[in-house]
Design a protein around this motif. Structure first.
Motif, PDB file in Angstrom:
ATOM      1  N   ARG A 280      90.010 -83.348  19.546  1.00 54.37           N
ATOM      2  CA  ARG A 280      89.074 -84.382  20.002  1.00 54.37           C
ATOM      3  C   ARG A 280      88.515 -84.034  21.384  1.00 54.37           C
ATOM      4  O   ARG A 280      87.308 -84.148  21.624  1.00 54.37           O
ATOM      5  CB  ARG A 280      89.759 -85.739  20.043  1.00 54.37           C
ATOM      6  N   ILE A 281      89.385 -83.612  22.295  1.00 53.07           N
ATOM      7  CA  ILE A 281      88.928 -83.218  23.633  1.00 53.07           C
ATOM      8  C   ILE A 281      87.940 -82.063  23.505  1.00 53.07           C
ATOM      9  O   ILE A 281      86.886 -82.058  24.156  1.00 53.07           O
ATOM     10  CB  ILE A 281      90.128 -82.835  24.530  1.00 53.07           C
TER      11      ILE A 281
ATOM     12  N   ASN B 158      82.841 -79.710  24.235  1.00 47.08           N
ATOM     13  CA  ASN B 158      82.031 -78.571  23.824  1.00 47.08           C
ATOM     14  C   ASN B 158      80.931 -78.881  22.811  1.00 47.08           C
ATOM     15  O   ASN B 158      80.046 -78.059  22.625  1.00 47.08           O
ATOM     16  CB  ASN B 158      82.941 -77.465  23.287  1.00 47.08           C
ATOM     17  N   GLN B 159      80.991 -80.037  22.166  1.00 44.64           N
ATOM     18  CA  GLN B 159      79.939 -80.385  21.218  1.00 44.64           C
ATOM     19  C   GLN B 159      79.136 -81.596  21.687  1.00 44.64           C
ATOM     20  O   GLN B 159      77.923 -81.612  21.582  1.00 44.64           O
ATOM     21  CB  GLN B 159      80.523 -80.670  19.835  1.00 44.64           C
ATOM     22  N   ASP B 160      79.836 -82.610  22.193  1.00 44.65           N
ATOM     23  CA  ASP B 160      79.165 -83.850  22.559  1.00 44.65           C
ATOM     24  C   ASP B 160      78.645 -83.848  23.995  1.00 44.65           C
ATOM     25  O   ASP B 160      77.986 -84.795  24.404  1.00 44.65           O
ATOM     26  CB  ASP B 160      80.095 -85.048  22.344  1.00 44.65           C
TER      27      ASP B 160
ATOM     28  N   GLY C 296      84.151 -87.193  32.491  1.00 45.33           N
ATOM     29  CA  GLY C 296      83.632 -88.130  31.511  1.00 45.33           C
ATOM     30  C   GLY C 296      84.637 -88.427  30.407  1.00 45.33           C
ATOM     31  O   GLY C 296      84.788 -89.575  29.979  1.00 45.33           O
ATOM     32  N   VAL C 297      85.342 -87.391  29.944  1.00 47.74           N
ATOM     33  CA  VAL C 297      86.373 -87.596  28.914  1.00 47.74           C
ATOM     34  C   VAL C 297      87.525 -88.407  29.496  1.00 47.74           C
ATOM     35  O   VAL C 297      88.064 -89.297  28.830  1.00 47.74           O
ATOM     36  CB  VAL C 297      86.861 -86.246  28.349  1.00 47.74           C
ATOM     37  N   GLN C 298      87.881 -88.136  30.754  1.00 44.06           N
ATOM     38  CA  GLN C 298      88.940 -88.918  31.400  1.00 44.06           C
ATOM     39  C   GLN C 298      88.561 -90.387  31.451  1.00 44.06           C
ATOM     40  O   GLN C 298      89.379 -91.261  31.156  1.00 44.06           O
ATOM     41  CB  GLN C 298      89.194 -88.386  32.819  1.00 44.06           C
TER      42      GLN C 298
ATOM     43  N   PRO D 141      85.704 -91.445  16.622  1.00 42.27           N
ATOM     44  CA  PRO D 141      84.610 -90.576  17.056  1.00 42.27           C
ATOM     45  C   PRO D 141      84.098 -90.993  18.424  1.00 42.27           C
ATOM     46  O   PRO D 141      84.159 -92.160  18.795  1.00 42.27           O
ATOM     47  CB  PRO D 141      83.538 -90.803  15.983  1.00 42.27           C
ATOM     48  N   GLY D 142      83.615 -90.038  19.165  1.00 43.13           N
ATOM     49  CA  GLY D 142      82.967 -90.347  20.431  1.00 43.13           C
ATOM     50  C   GLY D 142      81.569 -90.859  20.156  1.00 43.13           C
ATOM     51  O   GLY D 142      81.125 -90.901  19.008  1.00 43.13           O
ATOM     52  N   PRO D 143      80.850 -91.250  21.183  1.00 44.01           N
ATOM     53  CA  PRO D 143      79.483 -91.721  20.974  1.00 44.01           C
ATOM     54  C   PRO D 143      78.637 -90.621  20.341  1.00 44.01           C
ATOM     55  O   PRO D 143      78.749 -89.456  20.708  1.00 44.01           O
ATOM     56  CB  PRO D 143      78.982 -92.043  22.378  1.00 44.01           C
ATOM     57  N   ALA D 144      77.822 -90.980  19.394  1.00 42.29           N
ATOM     58  CA  ALA D 144      76.978 -90.000  18.712  1.00 42.29           C
ATOM     59  C   ALA D 144      75.885 -89.528  19.662  1.00 42.29           C
ATOM     60  O   ALA D 144      75.321 -90.327  20.404  1.00 42.29           O
ATOM     61  CB  ALA D 144      76.364 -90.616  17.464  1.00 42.29           C
ATOM     62  N   PRO D 145      75.599 -88.247  19.648  1.00 41.81           N
ATOM     63  CA  PRO D 145      74.504 -87.760  20.489  1.00 41.81           C
ATOM     64  C   PRO D 145      73.196 -88.398  20.073  1.00 41.81           C
ATOM     65  O   PRO D 145      73.004 -88.796  18.930  1.00 41.81           O
ATOM     66  CB  PRO D 145      74.481 -86.257  20.207  1.00 41.81           C
ATOM     67  N   VAL D 146      72.267 -88.462  21.007  1.00 41.21           N
ATOM     68  CA  VAL D 146      70.973 -89.097  20.763  1.00 41.21           C
ATOM     69  C   VAL D 146      70.245 -88.398  19.626  1.00 41.21           C
ATOM     70  O   VAL D 146      69.600 -89.034  18.805  1.00 41.21           O
ATOM     71  CB  VAL D 146      70.126 -89.089  22.054  1.00 41.21           C
ATOM     72  N   ARG D 147      70.379 -87.081  19.520  1.00 42.58           N
ATOM     73  CA  ARG D 147      69.683 -86.345  18.465  1.00 42.58           C
ATOM     74  C   ARG D 147      70.076 -86.860  17.087  1.00 42.58           C
ATOM     75  O   ARG D 147      69.251 -86.994  16.222  1.00 42.58           O
ATOM     76  CB  ARG D 147      70.004 -84.859  18.552  1.00 42.58           C
ATOM     77  N   ARG D 148      71.363 -87.149  16.872  1.00 40.41           N
ATOM     78  CA  ARG D 148      71.819 -87.630  15.568  1.00 40.41           C
ATOM     79  C   ARG D 148      71.248 -89.015  15.280  1.00 40.41           C
ATOM     80  O   ARG D 148      70.841 -89.302  14.170  1.00 40.41           O
ATOM     81  CB  ARG D 148      73.337 -87.675  15.518  1.00 40.41           C
TER      82      ARG D 148
END
Length: 120
Positions: free
Chosen positions: A61-62, A67-69, A75-77, A92-99
């Motif tokens: 997840r980290i 590396n992807q989001d 920010g992860v902390q 899941p983390g927040p979805a990127p704006v592109r998605r």
């Protein structure tokens, strides 16, 4: 898949096994242990690290968040702090704006086709 080198799903993993499975370097995993208090593998004699399945899920997840989001370590902390002591590994983390944009465009296209069919 079976054999002497295959471990059960719930088995503990060494740092080398986790590094090979995730594609991360061992020094990166050790660094993350200093930055994320949620990541605490068991240590045995000689400071050998043994990662529980939950630890491996947290590492994945980290890795995804960084590396992807596009999150920073800080920010992860902050994200983990807002979720409580132990973040759910499958959340899941927040979805990127592109998605989100792609989904909105797909919905807009479906609506446009539906309107065209009504008019036609």
């Amino acid at each position: 898949m079976t054999g002497p080198d295959v471990k059960a799903a719930g088995a503990f993993r060494t740092i080398g096994e986790v590094a090979a499975a995730t594609g991360l370097q061992q020094h990166v995993l050790r660094y993350w242990e200093t930055r994320f208090p949620q990541l605490r593998p068991l240590t045995r004699a000689g400071n050998r690290r043994y990662y529980r399945p939950e630890d491996v899920e947290l590492i994945e997840r980290i890795n995804r968040l960084l590396n992807q989001d596009g999150y920073t370590v800080k920010g992860v902390q902050k994200l983990f702090a807002s979720e409580g002591k132990r973040p759910p590994p499958d959340a899941p983390g927040p979805a990127p704006v592109r998605r989100d944009t792609a989904r909105l465009r797909a919905v807009r296209g479906m609506l446009r086709r539906a309107l065209d069919e009504d008019e036609g």
